[in-house]
Design a protein around this motif. Structure first.
Motif, PDB file in Angstrom:
ATOM      1  N   ASP A 228       0.778  -1.200   0.091  1.00 23.51           N
ATOM      2  CA  ASP A 228       0.046  -0.113  -0.107  1.00 23.51           C
ATOM      3  C   ASP A 228       0.819   1.202  -0.149  1.00 23.51           C
ATOM      4  O   ASP A 228       0.498   2.303  -0.762  1.00 23.51           O
ATOM      5  CB  ASP A 228      -0.916  -0.011   1.041  1.00 23.51           C
ATOM      6  CG  ASP A 228      -1.949  -0.901   0.992  1.00 23.51           C
ATOM      7  OD1 ASP A 228      -2.395  -1.504   0.104  1.00 23.51           O
ATOM      8  OD2 ASP A 228      -2.467  -1.429   2.396  1.00 23.51           O
ATOM      9  N   LEU A 229       1.956   1.189   0.828  1.00 25.70           N
ATOM     10  CA  LEU A 229       2.828   2.508   1.064  1.00 25.70           C
ATOM     11  C   LEU A 229       3.748   2.746  -0.036  1.00 25.70           C
ATOM     12  O   LEU A 229       4.244   3.829  -0.218  1.00 25.70           O
ATOM     13  CB  LEU A 229       3.323   2.548   2.505  1.00 25.70           C
ATOM     14  CG  LEU A 229       2.254   2.365   3.449  1.00 25.70           C
ATOM     15  CD1 LEU A 229       2.957   2.393   4.953  1.00 25.70           C
ATOM     16  CD2 LEU A 229       1.479   3.836   3.347  1.00 25.70           C
ATOM     17  N   LEU A 230       4.258   1.660  -0.579  1.00 24.70           N
ATOM     18  CA  LEU A 230       5.469   1.927  -1.459  1.00 24.70           C
ATOM     19  C   LEU A 230       5.101   1.973  -2.987  1.00 24.70           C
ATOM     20  O   LEU A 230       4.205   1.103  -3.405  1.00 24.70           O
ATOM     21  CB  LEU A 230       6.360   0.700  -1.177  1.00 24.70           C
ATOM     22  CG  LEU A 230       7.036   0.562   0.179  1.00 24.70           C
ATOM     23  CD1 LEU A 230       7.955  -0.696   0.225  1.00 24.70           C
ATOM     24  CD2 LEU A 230       7.726   1.978   0.602  1.00 24.70           C
ATOM     25  N   PRO A 231       6.017   2.432  -3.588  1.00 25.12           N
ATOM     26  CA  PRO A 231       5.482   2.610  -5.326  1.00 25.12           C
ATOM     27  C   PRO A 231       5.680   1.402  -5.841  1.00 25.12           C
ATOM     28  O   PRO A 231       6.519   0.469  -5.368  1.00 25.12           O
ATOM     29  CB  PRO A 231       6.453   3.878  -5.511  1.00 25.12           C
ATOM     30  CG  PRO A 231       7.608   3.563  -4.974  1.00 25.12           C
ATOM     31  CD  PRO A 231       6.930   3.344  -3.560  1.00 25.12           C
ATOM     32  N   GLU A 232       4.932   1.143  -6.954  1.00 23.05           N
ATOM     33  CA  GLU A 232       4.751  -0.221  -7.618  1.00 23.05           C
ATOM     34  C   GLU A 232       6.088  -0.206  -8.422  1.00 23.05           C
ATOM     35  O   GLU A 232       6.456   0.723  -8.989  1.00 23.05           O
ATOM     36  CB  GLU A 232       3.648  -0.467  -8.252  1.00 23.05           C
ATOM     37  CG  GLU A 232       2.369  -0.644  -7.503  1.00 23.05           C
ATOM     38  CD  GLU A 232       1.085  -0.894  -8.532  1.00 23.05           C
ATOM     39  OE1 GLU A 232       1.146  -1.157  -9.706  1.00 23.05           O
ATOM     40  OE2 GLU A 232      -0.021  -0.863  -8.013  1.00 23.05           O
ATOM     41  N   SER A 233       6.695  -1.582  -8.661  1.00 21.25           N
ATOM     42  CA  SER A 233       7.573  -1.848  -9.576  1.00 21.25           C
ATOM     43  C   SER A 233       7.758  -3.197  -9.559  1.00 21.25           C
ATOM     44  O   SER A 233       7.403  -3.992  -8.801  1.00 21.25           O
ATOM     45  CB  SER A 233       9.075  -1.182  -9.175  1.00 21.25           C
ATOM     46  OG  SER A 233       9.522  -1.864  -8.068  1.00 21.25           O
ATOM     47  N   ALA A 234       8.126  -3.949 -10.709  1.00 25.52           N
ATOM     48  CA  ALA A 234       8.149  -5.275 -10.930  1.00 25.52           C
ATOM     49  C   ALA A 234       9.323  -5.901  -9.736  1.00 25.52           C
ATOM     50  O   ALA A 234       8.809  -7.176  -9.255  1.00 25.52           O
ATOM     51  CB  ALA A 234       8.915  -5.547 -12.409  1.00 25.52           C
ATOM     52  N   GLU A 235      10.550  -5.365  -9.587  1.00 24.87           N
ATOM     53  CA  GLU A 235      11.336  -5.608  -8.637  1.00 24.87           C
ATOM     54  C   GLU A 235      10.782  -5.888  -7.200  1.00 24.87           C
ATOM     55  O   GLU A 235      10.827  -6.794  -6.485  1.00 24.87           O
ATOM     56  CB  GLU A 235      12.550  -4.813  -8.717  1.00 24.87           C
ATOM     57  CG  GLU A 235      13.408  -5.159 -10.004  1.00 24.87           C
ATOM     58  CD  GLU A 235      12.769  -4.079 -10.865  1.00 24.87           C
ATOM     59  OE1 GLU A 235      11.989  -3.373 -10.710  1.00 24.87           O
ATOM     60  OE2 GLU A 235      13.380  -3.957 -12.049  1.00 24.87           O
ATOM     61  N   LEU A 236      10.081  -4.652  -6.827  1.00 21.79           N
ATOM     62  CA  LEU A 236       9.574  -4.489  -5.380  1.00 21.79           C
ATOM     63  C   LEU A 236       8.407  -5.548  -5.400  1.00 21.79           C
ATOM     64  O   LEU A 236       8.348  -6.418  -4.201  1.00 21.79           O
ATOM     65  CB  LEU A 236       9.148  -3.213  -5.291  1.00 21.79           C
ATOM     66  CG  LEU A 236       8.835  -2.805  -3.713  1.00 21.79           C
ATOM     67  CD1 LEU A 236       9.114  -1.319  -3.702  1.00 21.79           C
ATOM     68  CD2 LEU A 236       7.283  -3.076  -3.171  1.00 21.79           C
ATOM     69  N   THR A 237       7.426  -5.695  -6.056  1.00 24.02           N
ATOM     70  CA  THR A 237       6.557  -6.626  -6.199  1.00 24.02           C
ATOM     71  C   THR A 237       6.990  -8.513  -6.067  1.00 24.02           C
ATOM     72  O   THR A 237       6.546  -9.010  -5.235  1.00 24.02           O
ATOM     73  CB  THR A 237       5.632  -6.743  -7.384  1.00 24.02           C
ATOM     74  OG1 THR A 237       5.035  -5.455  -7.449  1.00 24.02           O
ATOM     75  CG2 THR A 237       4.280  -7.633  -7.437  1.00 24.02           C
ATOM     76  N   GLN A 238       7.959  -8.680  -6.746  1.00 28.29           N
ATOM     77  CA  GLN A 238       8.646  -9.964  -6.835  1.00 28.29           C
ATOM     78  C   GLN A 238       9.274 -10.154  -5.285  1.00 28.29           C
ATOM     79  O   GLN A 238       9.187 -11.196  -4.753  1.00 28.29           O
ATOM     80  CB  GLN A 238       9.581 -10.090  -7.941  1.00 28.29           C
ATOM     81  CG  GLN A 238      10.103 -11.490  -7.916  1.00 28.29           C
ATOM     82  CD  GLN A 238      11.289 -11.760  -9.026  1.00 28.29           C
ATOM     83  OE1 GLN A 238      11.430 -10.758  -9.722  1.00 28.29           O
ATOM     84  NE2 GLN A 238      12.155 -12.802  -8.809  1.00 28.29           N
ATOM     85  N   ALA A 239       9.852  -9.102  -4.899  1.00 31.14           N
ATOM     86  CA  ALA A 239      10.483  -9.233  -3.429  1.00 31.14           C
ATOM     87  C   ALA A 239       9.498  -9.499  -2.302  1.00 31.14           C
ATOM     88  O   ALA A 239       9.625 -10.233  -1.426  1.00 31.14           O
ATOM     89  CB  ALA A 239      11.465  -7.987  -3.251  1.00 31.14           C
ATOM     90  N   LEU A 240       8.571  -8.632  -2.444  1.00 34.49           N
ATOM     91  CA  LEU A 240       7.503  -8.821  -1.453  1.00 34.49           C
ATOM     92  C   LEU A 240       6.719 -10.329  -1.537  1.00 34.49           C
ATOM     93  O   LEU A 240       6.688 -11.292  -0.581  1.00 34.49           O
ATOM     94  CB  LEU A 240       6.387  -7.753  -1.739  1.00 34.49           C
ATOM     95  CG  LEU A 240       6.878  -6.565  -1.207  1.00 34.49           C
ATOM     96  CD1 LEU A 240       5.562  -5.256  -1.472  1.00 34.49           C
ATOM     97  CD2 LEU A 240       7.333  -6.468   0.116  1.00 34.49           C
ATOM     98  N   SER A 241       6.630 -10.779  -2.910  1.00 30.30           N
ATOM     99  CA  SER A 241       6.145 -12.228  -3.016  1.00 30.30           C
ATOM    100  C   SER A 241       6.945 -13.261  -2.471  1.00 30.30           C
ATOM    101  O   SER A 241       6.653 -14.259  -1.762  1.00 30.30           O
ATOM    102  CB  SER A 241       5.512 -12.540  -4.574  1.00 30.30           C
ATOM    103  OG  SER A 241       4.904 -11.670  -5.025  1.00 30.30           O
ATOM    104  N   GLU A 242       8.394 -12.941  -2.600  1.00 36.73           N
ATOM    105  CA  GLU A 242       9.235 -14.068  -2.228  1.00 36.73           C
ATOM    106  C   GLU A 242       9.290 -14.030  -0.701  1.00 36.73           C
ATOM    107  O   GLU A 242       9.413 -15.089  -0.100  1.00 36.73           O
ATOM    108  CB  GLU A 242      10.539 -13.632  -2.842  1.00 36.73           C
ATOM    109  CG  GLU A 242      10.953 -14.113  -4.351  1.00 36.73           C
ATOM    110  CD  GLU A 242      12.262 -13.271  -4.789  1.00 36.73           C
ATOM    111  OE1 GLU A 242      12.981 -13.077  -3.881  1.00 36.73           O
ATOM    112  OE2 GLU A 242      12.495 -13.499  -5.930  1.00 36.73           O
ATOM    113  N   LEU A 243       9.308 -12.774   0.012  1.00 30.79           N
ATOM    114  CA  LEU A 243       9.171 -12.907   1.271  1.00 30.79           C
ATOM    115  C   LEU A 243       8.157 -13.642   2.047  1.00 30.79           C
ATOM    116  O   LEU A 243       7.983 -14.280   3.046  1.00 30.79           O
ATOM    117  CB  LEU A 243       9.147 -11.488   2.060  1.00 30.79           C
ATOM    118  CG  LEU A 243      10.502 -10.677   1.874  1.00 30.79           C
ATOM    119  CD1 LEU A 243      10.352  -9.179   2.062  1.00 30.79           C
ATOM    120  CD2 LEU A 243      11.621 -11.303   2.383  1.00 30.79           C
ATOM    121  N   GLU A 244       6.714 -13.295   1.261  1.00 28.64           N
ATOM    122  CA  GLU A 244       5.560 -14.099   1.828  1.00 28.64           C
ATOM    123  C   GLU A 244       5.550 -15.679   1.464  1.00 28.64           C
ATOM    124  O   GLU A 244       5.183 -16.326   2.196  1.00 28.64           O
ATOM    125  CB  GLU A 244       4.419 -13.453   0.883  1.00 28.64           C
ATOM    126  CG  GLU A 244       3.133 -13.834   1.256  1.00 28.64           C
ATOM    127  CD  GLU A 244       1.929 -13.285   0.970  1.00 28.64           C
ATOM    128  OE1 GLU A 244       0.833 -13.055   1.552  1.00 28.64           O
ATOM    129  OE2 GLU A 244       1.964 -12.769  -0.384  1.00 28.64           O
TER     130      GLU A 244
END
Length: 384
Positions: A228-244
């Motif tokens: 919700d708080l961070l801007p969207e980017s492919a790298e950031l989305t992938q990083a959050l998915s990996e952490l999950e």
């Protein structure tokens, strides 16, 4: 000046603690072995280029350096075994597929470090090379948890972060090298006031993202907050998915998973997920690890890599004083029956100490609480 004094933060390890360290070292290496990790013994000393290339400034400061009398080149005493394992994988083994390596040995550091506050940690670790997927991150972290559980660690916590989150935000904000380094240090120190000062001149979205990043720590809800708080980017989305995905995989390992998205330890060294293990009764991390895909490039062969290490001396310090293994005091063997009994006891793991002639017998100094005595014509173990 006393000749027997050791340098500061350098200590002898006395018999009881040395025995405990060695016992757990063997058990941990056996654990790594049955998971397919092959044991390697890198040298204590190498040329500094090999030890430090691609590892960042912090390891350079931590490394003792000496001049090689044979070549005149600068050499270093290893402060971390991970770069050596990467060199072995990239240059010595040269495998095409996955390599799993483990190690156990002393490292030397210029300043005291870790839970034991020593300059001579006993470092054990496991490294996996040749696989870039989330499955290898999960394997390594599960192995770390098993290793700590083997040591009897109570109430384990695994704290996760990802280097790509800060890297993505830095790229979008077009930070200069100096600004990026200053901001990374402020985030690592959790200094929100300094973070706000350093990003004051950035565009609104980037400014808000870095300030939010400094406060994104907690449970699984942190990942939704980051989305919700961070801007969207492919790298950031992938990083959050990996952490999950890793958090879900570790949910069956009897550990509590937390997140600290501003954790940037070894930022210029790690290239993906980073993690640390904590336990009740310990003031700092017991084990540290993460993905470092670029380190092998220094040896001519970049390979995906992830692993963890721990200082065994620090990990055992909260367990209290090491118990002294008690043995059996025996007379000097002079007959076949006594020799046979001593051999049998030792074959079953019993400590048997022979009392040498014309020496004082002190059961405490000899660490014996039993003795061998002849009773009714037969040798028997008798409590002291």
């Amino acid at each position: 000046m006393h000749n027997w004094l050791l340098p500061e933060y350098i200590e002898d390890v006395l018999p009881a603690e040395a025995a405990r360290l060695e016992s757990y070292r063997r058990q941990l290496l056996d654990l790594f072995r049955v998971h397919g990790y092959q044991y390697v013994v890198p040298p204590m000393m190498e040329y500094v280029e090999s030890l430090l290339t691609g590892t960042g400034h912090d390891l350079d400061i931590a490394t003792f350096k000496v001049v090689d009398q044979l070549t005149g080149r600068l050499m270093g005493l290893r402060a971390d075994t991970t770069p050596q394992a990467a060199r072995i994988d990239a240059h010595m083994l040269n495998h095409e597929g996955v390599s799993r390596l483990c190690y156990a040995g002393t490292v030397l550091r210029t300043t005291p470090d870790g839970l034991a506050r020593t300059r001579e940690p006993l470092q054990l670790g496991a490294e996996l090379y040749g696989h870039a997927g989330i499955e290898s991150d999960i394997e390594v972290q599960r192995l770390m948890v098993k290793a700590l559980q083997l040591l009897g660690m109570p109430t384990l916590f695994v704290d996760l972060s990802h280097a790509a989150i800060f890297a993505s935000l830095s790229h979008m904000a077009q930070l200069g090298v100096q600004q990026e380094q200053s901001l990374q240090a402020a985030l690592q120190a959790k200094d929100i006031t300094l973070v706000e000062q350093l990003v004051a001149n950035l565009p609104g979205k980037s400014r808000q993202a870095f300030v939010a990043l400094a406060q994104l720590n907690g449970g699984i809800e942190v990942l939704d907050q980051a989305r919700d708080l961070l801007p969207e980017s492919a790298e950031l989305t992938q990083a959050l998915s990996e952490l999950e995905a890793v958090a879900k995989a570790l949910s069956s390992e009897q550990v509590t998973v937390t997140f600290d998205l501003s954790e940037l330890r070894g930022y210029h060294y790690h290239s993906g997920m980073v993690f640390a293990a904590y336990a009740k009764g310990y003031a700092g991390p017991i084990a540290l690890g993460g993905r470092y895909d670029e380190v092998g490039a220094a040896f001519g062969r970049a390979r995906p890599a992830t692993g963890f290490s721990l200082d065994l001396r620090g990990a055992l310090q909260a367990l209290g004083p090491a118990p002294i293994s008690q043995g059996i005091l025996a007379p000097v063997a002079t007959d076949a029956d006594l020799l046979a009994l001593i051999s049998t006891l030792r074959a079953h793991g019993q400590i048997v100490v022979e009392a040498l002639p014309n020496t004082p017998v002190n059961y405490s100094e000899l660490a014996c609480d039993r003795t061998l005595q002849k009773v009714d014509g037969h040798w028997q173990v008798v409590a002291v």
